[in-house]
Scaffold this active site. Sequence first.
Site, PDB file in Angstrom:
ATOM      1  N   CYS A 161       0.811  -1.215   0.000  1.00 48.78           N
ATOM      2  CA  CYS A 161       0.000   0.000   0.000  1.00 48.78           C
ATOM      3  C   CYS A 161       0.845   1.266   0.000  1.00 48.78           C
ATOM      4  CB  CYS A 161      -0.995  -0.012   1.157  1.00 48.78           C
ATOM      5  SG  CYS A 161      -0.289   0.258   2.803  1.00 48.78           S
ATOM      6  N   ASP A 162       2.056   1.214   0.554  1.00 46.94           N
ATOM      7  CA  ASP A 162       2.927   2.395   0.568  1.00 46.94           C
ATOM      8  C   ASP A 162       3.178   2.922  -0.842  1.00 46.94           C
ATOM      9  OD1 ASP A 162       3.312   0.402   2.523  1.00 46.94           O
ATOM     10  OD2 ASP A 162       5.232   1.205   3.161  1.00 46.94           O
TER      11      ASP A 162
END
Length: 378
Positions: A161-162
Amino acid sequence: MVNKSLLKLVVLVTIFSISIVQKSTAQDALDKAAIEASMIKALEWQEAHPIFALAPTDWTEGAYYTGVVRAHKTTKDQIYMAALKNQAYWNNWQTYTRLHHADDVAISYSYIYIGMNDKRKGFVDLEPTKNFLDAHLYEDDVWKQGTRKNEMGQTILWWWCDALFMAPPVLNLYAKHTKQPKYLDEMHKFYMQTYNQLYDEDEQLFARDMRYVWKGSKKDKKEENGKKIFWSRGNGWVLGGLALILDDMPKDYEHYSFYENLYKEMAARILELQPEDGLWRTSLLSPESYEHGEVSGSGFYTFALAWGVNNELLDKDVYTPAVKKAWNALAKCQHENGMIGWVQNIGASPEPASYDSWQNFGTGAYLMAGSEVLKLDK
């Protein structure tokens, strides 16, 4: 006699109420000069204490200098632009080396911003950024084919997700700067892959990677309280990235509503999860596991929520008190020398932070938060 006593009581209650309101107003008031001074102090300390995970062009520096960009965009203070230009010059405008890793182009957000504000011929060089983006998007790769797989679920290009903070805002800003919407279309294609794989519609939060996606199995990773594991900074990367994307995305872009709706949905959930002291814990659904809040995730949330208020996407009366509470809590995490403490170290899951733990991306999150808090109440 009764009437005089009643009148005296009413007067006392009124005075007490006014005192409470005045005290509350004083606590909620923002000292803009103090905020600007705090931000410059944070910048100066960070510039004097360089740190990075891999190289001066890596994702940690990318996140930090994104904060410097936002600070300059709001204040126009040349101290921020000087820092931006210096790092770009010494980096020779290069990205980091892994062409199919979203982290390694995050630094280009600062390069593109410089290019949009400095028109001197020959100073800005966005050719390395273009080369990275073209390879990243258009060259074939095992991640895109879904043939590289491990326990983290590396079956798509942006498998964690980063990544939604690292590459999409760069692609979006590059498309805007160069007037080439094809980069925006490619961004949306890969963003949707990550969204479909990692977004939990029930919790309205992102799993960090496939290790934290619940499948209804007894082997699923859980917090001690039995709830799903949602990492604060991981969701901070996403929500902060969404605010950056919406800030530059054309409102008539065909997929604009997707990003706006996702932003509003996540913002509402993050507001629900804010602890009373203002700082979010590193584990969003198990805040009791950590005694103190964490600055990097909280900084990104503060930035994103304040941005939404300032751009009239979020209800001012609902979100402004939460933003002010968060900023006041963040400011207490700054040391006298300017260092920003209580930053969780590099990781991929909820872990403790401490008074003395710091990272450059934590300073970046602090600067991002301050850049939007400064615009409140205008």
